[in-house]
Every structure is written in C-alpha cells, then in structure tokens.
Design a protein around this motif. Structure first.
Motif, PDB file in Angstrom:
ATOM      1  N   SER A 104       0.838  -1.201   0.000  1.00 28.28           N
ATOM      2  CA  SER A 104       0.000   0.000   0.000  1.00 28.28           C
ATOM      3  C   SER A 104       0.875   1.254   0.000  1.00 28.28           C
ATOM      4  N   PHE A 105       1.981   1.195   0.733  1.00 29.53           N
ATOM      5  CA  PHE A 105       2.961   2.293   0.695  1.00 29.53           C
ATOM      6  C   PHE A 105       3.466   2.519  -0.723  1.00 29.53           C
ATOM      7  N   LEU A 106       3.857   1.441  -1.414  1.00 37.47           N
ATOM      8  CA  LEU A 106       4.368   1.573  -2.775  1.00 37.47           C
ATOM      9  C   LEU A 106       3.309   2.175  -3.684  1.00 37.47           C
ATOM     10  N   TYR A 107       2.079   1.731  -3.514  1.00 39.47           N
ATOM     11  CA  TYR A 107       0.984   2.264  -4.320  1.00 39.47           C
ATOM     12  C   TYR A 107       0.876   3.778  -4.123  1.00 39.47           C
ATOM     13  N   ALA A 108       0.933   4.235  -2.864  1.00 36.69           N
ATOM     14  CA  ALA A 108       0.823   5.663  -2.571  1.00 36.69           C
ATOM     15  C   ALA A 108       1.986   6.437  -3.172  1.00 36.69           C
ATOM     16  N   GLU A 109       3.183   5.846  -3.141  1.00 41.70           N
ATOM     17  CA  GLU A 109       4.342   6.529  -3.717  1.00 41.70           C
ATOM     18  C   GLU A 109       4.199   6.667  -5.226  1.00 41.70           C
ATOM     19  N   LEU A 110       3.646   5.660  -5.884  1.00 41.11           N
ATOM     20  CA  LEU A 110       3.444   5.738  -7.336  1.00 41.11           C
ATOM     21  C   LEU A 110       2.481   6.860  -7.698  1.00 41.11           C
ATOM     22  N   ARG A 111       1.571   7.179  -6.814  1.00 43.81           N
ATOM     23  CA  ARG A 111       0.602   8.232  -7.121  1.00 43.81           C
ATOM     24  C   ARG A 111       1.255   9.615  -7.179  1.00 43.81           C
ATOM     25  N   SER A 112       2.450   9.762  -6.640  1.00 44.18           N
ATOM     26  CA  SER A 112       3.151  11.041  -6.759  1.00 44.18           C
ATOM     27  C   SER A 112       3.531  11.335  -8.209  1.00 44.18           C
ATOM     28  N   LEU A 113       3.459  10.317  -9.070  1.00 45.99           N
ATOM     29  CA  LEU A 113       3.816  10.509 -10.479  1.00 45.99           C
ATOM     30  C   LEU A 113       2.848  11.440 -11.206  1.00 45.99           C
ATOM     31  N   ILE A 114       1.652  11.622 -10.696  1.00 46.52           N
ATOM     32  CA  ILE A 114       0.707  12.539 -11.349  1.00 46.52           C
ATOM     33  C   ILE A 114       1.311  13.934 -11.421  1.00 46.52           C
ATOM     34  N   GLY A 115       1.809  14.409 -10.285  1.00 50.21           N
ATOM     35  CA  GLY A 115       2.419  15.736 -10.266  1.00 50.21           C
ATOM     36  C   GLY A 115       3.704  15.796 -11.062  1.00 50.21           C
ATOM     37  N   PHE A 116       4.555  14.774 -10.914  1.00 48.24           N
ATOM     38  CA  PHE A 116       5.824  14.774 -11.642  1.00 48.24           C
ATOM     39  C   PHE A 116       5.601  14.763 -13.150  1.00 48.24           C
ATOM     40  N   ALA A 117       4.584  14.037 -13.612  1.00 49.48           N
ATOM     41  CA  ALA A 117       4.286  14.006 -15.044  1.00 49.48           C
ATOM     42  C   ALA A 117       3.853  15.381 -15.541  1.00 49.48           C
ATOM     43  N   HIS A 118       3.057  16.072 -14.761  1.00 48.81           N
ATOM     44  CA  HIS A 118       2.575  17.391 -15.180  1.00 48.81           C
ATOM     45  C   HIS A 118       3.663  18.453 -15.109  1.00 48.81           C
ATOM     46  N   GLU A 119       4.751  18.170 -14.425  1.00 47.71           N
ATOM     47  CA  GLU A 119       5.863  19.114 -14.363  1.00 47.71           C
ATOM     48  C   GLU A 119       7.037  18.660 -15.222  1.00 47.71           C
ATOM     49  N   ASP A 120       6.812  17.614 -16.004  1.00 46.78           N
ATOM     50  CA  ASP A 120       7.833  17.096 -16.914  1.00 46.78           C
ATOM     51  C   ASP A 120       9.116  16.734 -16.162  1.00 46.78           C
ATOM     52  N   ARG A 121       8.965  16.151 -14.973  1.00 49.50           N
ATOM     53  CA  ARG A 121      10.111  15.722 -14.168  1.00 49.50           C
ATOM     54  C   ARG A 121      10.368  14.245 -14.478  1.00 49.50           C
ATOM     55  N   LEU A 122      11.049  14.015 -15.592  1.00 53.47           N
ATOM     56  CA  LEU A 122      11.199  12.666 -16.114  1.00 53.47           C
ATOM     57  C   LEU A 122      11.980  11.770 -15.154  1.00 53.47           C
ATOM     58  N   GLU A 123      13.022  12.292 -14.518  1.00 49.98           N
ATOM     59  CA  GLU A 123      13.813  11.460 -13.615  1.00 49.98           C
ATOM     60  C   GLU A 123      12.955  10.926 -12.476  1.00 49.98           C
ATOM     61  N   ASP A 124      12.112  11.784 -11.897  1.00 50.68           N
ATOM     62  CA  ASP A 124      11.257  11.338 -10.802  1.00 50.68           C
ATOM     63  C   ASP A 124      10.262  10.282 -11.268  1.00 50.68           C
ATOM     64  N   VAL A 125       9.804  10.386 -12.500  1.00 53.59           N
ATOM     65  CA  VAL A 125       8.905   9.373 -13.049  1.00 53.59           C
ATOM     66  C   VAL A 125       9.652   8.058 -13.233  1.00 53.59           C
ATOM     67  N   VAL A 126      10.822   8.128 -13.855  1.00 55.04           N
ATOM     68  CA  VAL A 126      11.578   6.921 -14.197  1.00 55.04           C
ATOM     69  C   VAL A 126      11.980   6.140 -12.952  1.00 55.04           C
ATOM     70  N   ILE A 127      12.512   6.821 -11.935  1.00 60.10           N
ATOM     71  CA  ILE A 127      13.033   6.076 -10.782  1.00 60.10           C
ATOM     72  C   ILE A 127      11.904   5.356 -10.032  1.00 60.10           C
ATOM     73  N   ARG A 128      10.707   5.908 -10.044  1.00 56.65           N
ATOM     74  CA  ARG A 128       9.593   5.232  -9.368  1.00 56.65           C
ATOM     75  C   ARG A 128       9.038   4.088 -10.208  1.00 56.65           C
ATOM     76  N   MET A 129       9.045   4.252 -11.522  1.00 58.06           N
ATOM     77  CA  MET A 129       8.649   3.133 -12.381  1.00 58.06           C
ATOM     78  C   MET A 129       9.655   1.986 -12.251  1.00 58.06           C
TER      79      MET A 129
END
Length: 700
Positions: A104-129
């Motif tokens: 459940s923790f991992l699931y919640a952390e993945l949800r932070s990708l919504i903001g990172f995607a909208h700010e074009d923060r590719l590194e933050d997206v990649v490391i969580r994927m």
C-alpha cells in the motif's frame, strides 16, 4: 548521449516492461491483481505524458479534461476507496499482514507521479517506475523459484534503499523549487518564476480548463471558486490581493526587517484563486520580489504528510492522506535521518544565495471543507516509539539547518483566509463578509487593544474560566516588567502577517502556569477534536485527551500524534486574547463557527498555543508596539535553553486552541497585591474603554 537522452532510454525500457506485467502470471492471483492495478495506473501516467507533450490541455474540451482528471484520482476517491490498494485495510485484507501495508505504501508513492508528469520531471517518473518493476521482479522471481512470495523484510529492504539512494535527488529538487525563481517573462512583460506562475500570468483565467493543467485533483469546488471570482469586479479582486500583499510588506516593516534584501516570495494557495494570485504577483513584482510556487508534497521522499504547503487542488480523500501520514515508518532509522540531513545541507549549500534572498511564504488558506472524522486503522503504517523520537529529532535538526540558510530574523510571512464553495449555500455571502473582516479598520482595533494591554501590564497573572459546559480553569503567569514605562508584556497585533486584525498576545511564564484547557469542539489543522482537554503543570502539558473515539488510548494517541506532534509534552507557548467580535458574530449568524480556520478563530476569543512561542528563533530581536514600548515577553524557560542546549529549546510546532466567547465565563487580570481587573465576563468585554467591542454582539 546526454543525460536527458539516457533518461528517455531508461523510460522506454521500463515502460516496455510495465506493459507486459498485466498479461503475466506467476500463480499468486491476488498479488498479481495488485501488480496489474499498479501497472495500469503507470500506463495511464504514460498516456498523460503523451497528452501533455502533444499540447492536449490546450486542445481538449472541458468534458475531456474532467474525464482525464477523474481517471487519475478515481481509485482513491471515497466511492472507490474501500476497494483500493491505497487503503491499507483493503491491501492487508487482499495481500496479507506481512505485505499488505508495504505494498500500500508503494501504491501511494506511485501516485506522486501525477504531479511529476505534469511538471515534466522525467527522472522522478523513471526512478519510481523502475522501483515498481524491481519489486515486481522480486515477486515473480520468488514464485518462479519455489512458488513462494518474498518476505516483507526483502520488499522493505528494496523500498528502504530507494528512499536512501534518492534522498539527494529529492532534497535538491524540493529546495530548488522552494527558493529559486527561474526568470522568464509573461506576455505582458511581468517577470515570472516557474511554469506554475507562468500559467497564472499567461492563461485566460475565465476559462476554467486552465485548472486542469496543474495535475491536481479538480472538484466542483475549484470550478465554482474560479467562476465566482471571475464575476467579482476588478476593484474587489484588487482589494483582496492588495490586503494580502500589503500585510506581507508591513510584516517586514513592523519587525524592522529589510525587505529590499529579498528577491523571492513563495505563494501558497488553492486552485481557483488564480485571479487574486495574478494581482498579488504583480504587487510583489513592484516590491522587487519574484513570486514562486510549488506543488504540495505527494512523495514520501518530500516528507509527505497531513500538512499542505505550496499550491494544491482539492484533497481527493482525506482518509487516504491520514492513512499514509506515517509512511516513513517503513524506512525511518538513524542512517536515513543522517543521510537526509546531509543531502539537505548539500542542497542548501548549492542554493545558498537563493535561500538567503527568499523572503518567506505568502499563504491563502481556505475553510469550509466537509467535516472529516478520521478513522485510525491498525493496518496503516505507524511510527514506533523509537521512530517518533527520531522524527522529532530530525524535524528539530532540519529546522535548524533551514534557519542557517534562511535566517528567521531576516524573513517574514503573511496569511489570509477565504471560504470555499463546499461550505454550502452561505458561500457567496460569507465570502463577501470575509473580505470585510479581512479589511477592518486596524487603527480602531489598535487603539482598543492598547487599552487591554495597559491593563494586562499591571497583572502578575491571568485567570480564565469557562462556562456553558466548558470546563476550562487556567492560571497563566505573566512576564514581570522591570521598566513599565518602556516595556510591555503583550504584542498589539494588527493586520499584517496574520490577517485579519484582532488579538493581543504574549509568551507566558511557564512556572506558575497551570490548570485545565477545555474546548467542546474545535478544528485544528484540518482535523476535528471533540471534548478536547489539556492539563498543564508548570506550563507544560501533563495530561491530554479528547472524545473522538470510544477508547481512551486511541483518543490520547490522536492528540499526541496530531497536536503534540509525537512529543511527550509541550509548553504553553502563547496566551492571547482575540478581539475580533465582528468575525465571531458573522460566524454565529451564518452558523459556520466550526468551519473557521484558526487564522480567524484565534481572533474570536482567548487562545492558547501549545509548542513554541510566537517569537521562536528570534527571541533576541527587539520588537516594539506602536506606542514605542518594547515587547519583552518573547521567551520562556524552554526557549531559554537555546543558549546552552539548542537541541532542547524548540519543538518545531505551534498549535492555537481558542475558547469561543460563548464558552468563556471569565478572563481576569490579577495584580501582585491580589486585586483583580475583569477583562471579559460571560463572553462580553467589561474593561472600561473596550465596550465598543461588544457592539457587534448586538447583531446576534
């Protein structure tokens, strides 16, 4: 190949692997369901990135944007939350006690990708994927080897090293966005700092589609707020924004701080207020300040919790936030704390010039959201007692580190509050009344408050007693004056950093301060407390409870975690008398007393802060009232330790608790000879010269 090309290559590889996961099976159906759900969400993030890259938000219809926004947040909305892996109870029920909370923790952390995607923060997206694929690999490998699942400790280890290894990336990014203004210019020539400020300055704000470009959850409340502000005349918007920014400027002026040395100001606000924010940005520009803003923290690496700073949309589900407020329990240990402090120091050193020129935040807070009574779930991650001590220590050291680069004695802030449409049919009337309250004649209040202060300066201590079911019975020891002709105990607070006008406050002497503080119902930091009771001995909390839950232990845990902020005790850091009877009467007339934020509620009766004093970290800076007298009650027995044991001098929290006038039986100032000066009796001001404060009560 440059760094960005490498990131895109990594993104392509990890995305290809994620696409395969929904079709794979390793014989553990319920765990497979979890990974399939997460993979589908990550594919939705990929779709969002492509949509953004193609200029989708500029081309899409309002209905399409609504559908996309809903799809990103649907799984944690109240209607779906009982069957969401973001719900620790559901996750444990489906995945077992050992793995449910961790996943459940991992699931919640993945949800932070919504903001990172909208700010074009590719590194933050990649490391969580990549983190997700690594965890999935551990499950599929274990099942393929011997048909078992990996242990909770193995998965916890993967998540621990993710947090540890990328702490530097998170610290550098978070500090950069909080203090650095990346200079660009709007079409009108106004200097703007980042993509979010640029959106405010360059968008057609009458088009509510712009709200969806942030990537925050947009509810009907944000849409209605934006539409409502678009109907207000320009002069009303200017009045709102000018009051806000002038309060910020005056905050520097009255404390003798040099605003000309600052280059940036941080905007905190909720979506829907962009029209007011545009005017505020222009006003700050005239002061020589570039406005910057940043998204509220959604990643645990950014200290995600219940508090909100920066900008935000609607909170999709406050229970979800509450369930994950202690997610750092998964990895919080001494090594992680040391690592976090080291990388934070490195980041501040990199941006030390920008940090030094940061003036502080200017915040618009909202009130009127639906009531929230949290459910305390045994399945949610919780800090152990050792981790609570570590967290308190970390906050103290991190705060000291921040103040080394952003000195408290050189910065300021301002806060102003407005209602949101969720408050119901009274919204528009209450909004206009709030504007009136925020712009009351501060000179009138300053003069009346000086009469209060003159009386209080004669007193050795004050007594406060409740009525109408309120059981408060307090004695508050006051700071002694050595030179009454040029010293005073209370600050005469008018509308600057804390808007609206209306309070006098002091730092009590802890020795001799004792008794019970009780409030029948109060909202603090977004959480409701029923029958809140706090007992003081020698100025320190010795007992506490509330009536939220059936069990006393659960009630005490709730108060300790959310008011005491995991401390064993806290001092009474502030005693104040609110004088804004106009705000009180307005709230009573519209029946919104329980909805008011502490920013307004603290002006509606005596209030008491637990935690640090109002002068924390700047006790040695002289402060004066408009009458020229120095306010000498700036410290107490705990903050005095800053000179010998600085690690024990501060608690890094300050929570105001107000007794409303209708629960106040008596507030009396008692001189050293025992003679008494009645200030308030049965909820009315009786001190000669303060009677005009009672005029508002005639309208109830």
């Amino acid at each position: 190949m440059d760094e960005q090309d490498i990131l895109w290559e990594r993104y392509g590889l990890v995305l290809e692997r994620i696409r395969q996961i929904p079709e794979e099976h390793f014989g553990k159906e319920e765990v497979e369901g979890y990974f399939k759900s997460c993979a589908q969400f990550l594919l939705l993030i990929d779709d969002t990135l492509r949509f953004l890259a193609g200029g989708g938000y500029e081309k899409a219809t309002l209905e399409e944007l609504k559908e996309r926004n809903y799809a990103l947040y649907a799984d944690i909305l109240p209607g779906h939350y009982e069957e969401s892996y973001g719900n620790p109870s559901f996750a444990v029920r489906k995945l077992g006690e050992e793995l449910g909370g961790i996943l459940s923790f991992l699931y919640a952390e993945l949800r932070s990708l919504i903001g990172f995607a909208h700010e074009d923060r590719l590194e933050d997206v990649v490391i969580r994927m990549e983190l997700f694929v690594e965890v999935y690999g551990a499950f599929s490998y274990a099942a393929g080897e011997d048909g078992t699942l990996p242990s909770g400790e193995e998965i916890r280890g993967i998540l621990y090293w993710f947090a540890f290894d990328y702490a530097d990336v998170a610290a550098e990014r978070r500090i950069r966005e909080q203090v650095c203004a990346e200079g660009s210019r709007s079409e009108e020539g106004t200097s703007v700092s980042n993509v979010h400020i640029g959106r405010i300055m360059n968008s057609e704000l009458s088009d509510v589609r712009t709200l969806y470009g942030y990537g925050e959850y947009v509810s009907e409340s944000e849409l209605e707020m934006a539409k409502f502000l678009s109907t207000l005349p320009e002069e009303t918007i200017y009045l709102m924004a000018d009051t806000f920014t002038e309060g910020y400027r005056i905050g520097f002026e009255v404390t003798g701080k040099d605003l000309s040395r600052k280059r940036t100001v941080g905007l905190y606000y909720r979506l829907g207020f962009e029209r007011m924010m545009r005017r505020a940005i222009e006003n700050f520009e005239k002061m020589g300040l570039k406005a910057l803003t940043f998204r509220r923290a959604y990643s645990v690496l950014d200290n995600r919790g219940l508090g909100i700073s920066g900008f935000c949309g609607a909170v999709p589900n406050r229970q979800y936030d509450y369930d994950h407020k202690d997610d750092s329990a998964l990895f919080l240990d001494r090594n992680y704390v040391n690592r976090k402090l080291d990388v934070t120091r490195t980041a501040y050193e990199k941006y030390k010039d920008e940090a030094g020129s940061y003036g502080g935040p200017a915040a618009v807070v909202t009130f009127g959201e639906a009531d929230f009574q949290p459910i305390s779930k045994s399945e949610a991650l919780r800090l152990s007692q050792e981790q609570e001590h570590l967290w308190v220590e970390y906050r103290s050291l991190a705060g000291r580190l921040q103040r080394a680069y952003i000195p408290e004695e050189e910065r300021s802030f301002t806060m102003i509050a407005f209602p949101v449409p969720e408050i119901g049919p009274v919204f528009q009337e209450l909004f206009r009344e709030t504007i009136r309250i925020n712009t009351l004649d501060y000179m009138r209040y300053r003069n009346v408050q000086q009469i209060l202060i003159n009386a209080l300066d004669e007193a050795e201590y004050c007594e406060v007693r409740g009525c109408n079911g309120n059981r408060t019975n307090l004695k508050i020891q006051l700071y002694p004056l050595s030179h009454p002709e040029k010293e005073t105990k209370f600050e005469n607070c008018v509308a600057d950093v804390n808007i609206p006008v209306g309070e006098v406050f002091t730092s009590p002497v802890l020795e001799g301060t004792e008794g019970l503080l009780h409030v029948s119902r109060v909202f603090l930091n977004g959480l409701e407390y029923r029958d809140l009771a706090i007992t003081f001995e020698e100025g320190m909390i010795c007992e506490y409870s509330c009536g939220n839950f059936d069990g006393e232990e659960e009630n005490q845990n709730f108060v300790r975690e959310n008011i005491l902020c995991h401390h064993e005790t806290l001092p009474m850091g502030e005693f104040a008398i609110g004088t804004n009877t106009t705000a009180y009467v307005t709230a009573r007339r519209l029946a919104v007393e329980a909805k008011l934020p502490i920013l307004i509620a603290e002006k509606m009766g005596p209030h008491f802060a637990v935690g640090d004093t109002c002068y924390a970290h700047v006790e040695d800076v002289s402060v004066y009232n408009p009458d020229g007298k120095e306010i000498v009650a700036r410290t107490n027995g705990v903050s005095e330790l800053r000179k010998t044991k600085p690690e024990e001098a501060y608690f890094n929290c300050h929570t105001d608790i107000t007794i409303p006038y209708d629960e106040l039986g008596e507030l009396t100032a008692v001189r050293k000879d025992g003679s008494r000066i009645m200030i308030i009796q049965n909820g009315r001001f009786v001190l000669p010269g303060c009677e005009e404060l009672n005029e508002a009560f005639e309208k109830i």
